[in-house]
Design a protein around this motif. Structure first.
Motif, PDB file in Angstrom:
ATOM      1  N   CYS A  79       0.831  -1.207   0.000  1.00  0.00           N
ATOM      2  CA  CYS A  79       0.000   0.000   0.000  1.00  0.00           C
ATOM      3  C   CYS A  79       0.869   1.261   0.000  1.00  0.00           C
TER       4      CYS A  79
ATOM      5  N   LYS B 266     -10.774  -4.914   2.502  1.00  0.00           N
ATOM      6  CA  LYS B 266      -9.370  -4.808   2.111  1.00  0.00           C
ATOM      7  C   LYS B 266      -9.149  -5.098   0.633  1.00  0.00           C
TER       8      LYS B 266
ATOM      9  N   HIS C 167      -8.264   0.655  -2.266  1.00  0.00           N
ATOM     10  CA  HIS C 167      -7.529   1.638  -3.064  1.00  0.00           C
ATOM     11  C   HIS C 167      -8.442   2.804  -3.404  1.00  0.00           C
TER      12      HIS C 167
ATOM     13  N   CYS D 255      -2.700  -1.871   6.660  1.00  0.00           N
ATOM     14  CA  CYS D 255      -4.072  -2.252   6.339  1.00  0.00           C
ATOM     15  C   CYS D 255      -4.899  -2.576   7.583  1.00  0.00           C
TER      16      CYS D 255
END
Length: 232
Positions: free
Chosen positions: A166, A214, A218, A204
């Motif tokens: 991420c 999850k 984004h 996360c």
């Protein structure tokens, strides 16, 4: 109100606002902008819009122009130079027997300064290394110590979920992650299952705490730097 656009200088980095000076810009355009110590090349992340200058949180500088072919070739040259400088610096770190790990090298657009990012367990006396690098590259040298989360963001990789990290793909800033967050989700307190590639608690965990799927985390969003040392 001012007409501004949002510029990113690297993937998954913070967005900075610049005055457009009437330029017709679109998302994805490469542009040359004024920065504190000269000029830099960035990419338009947010198209021109009207925004309150006070909400931009920093003094507004301007977009100088759209990048042309010469600018793009200059950026490509800098990228190749950074790779060579990385290998040279690693050799010099071994030569000086310094307890540090080189992570990345950044050359300013006009080649006026090179920044060497590194990690280390404590303080490092790199004065002789800086002198050596300055004599080799004939430019200003800055050594900047970073943390392990910044290292993971720069290097990138694949997380336990099988997706790109991420921090290197879309996170602009690091949010605090605590063991309390894991406890509130009734997770087994196993460091191997809760830690990312950086060795810290996975970012996360924050998404799941807030009820975010999850697989769809984004979302749209807009790094920490520590001081260093320069040499002419």
């Amino acid at each position: 109100m001012a007409r501004v656009c949002g510029i990113r200088f690297k993937k998954a980095c913070k967005i900075y606002w610049f005055l457009t000076e009437g330029l017709d810009l679109a998302a994805g355009d490469r542009v040359i902008v004024e920065v504190e110590k000269g000029i830099a090349m960035g990419t338009v992340a947010v198209e021109p819009c009207e925004k309150d200058e006070a909400a931009c949180q920093h003094p507004l500088k301007k977009v100088v122009r759209k990048a042309d072919q010469v600018d793009i070739e200059r950026a490509q040259f800098n990228s190749e130079w950074e790779k060579e400088a990385f290998h040279t610096c690693k050799e010099k770190i071994e030569k000086h027997a310094l307890p540090m790990k080189l992570v990345s090298v950044e050359c300013l657009f006009d080649s006026s300064k090179a920044i060497f990012y590194f990690t280390a367990d404590g303080r490092v006396d790199f004065r002789e290394l800086v002198k050596d690098l300055a004599q080799t590259f004939h430019t200003r040298i800055e050594m900047r110590q970073i943390g392990v989360r910044d290292e993971a963001k720069m290097i990138g990789g694949i997380g336990p979920c099988g997706r790109e990290l991420c921090c290197s793909s879309f996170l602009a800033d690091f949010a605090p992650v605590t063991i309390k967050i894991a406890k509130e989700q009734n997770m087994p307190l196993n460091p191997l299952k809760m830690s990312g590639l950086c060795g810290r608690l996975m970012c996360c965990l924050n998404y799941e705490l807030n009820g975010c799927n999850k697989n769809n985390c984004h979302h749209d969003n807009t790094s920490a730097e520590s001081g260093g040392m320069e040499a002419e």
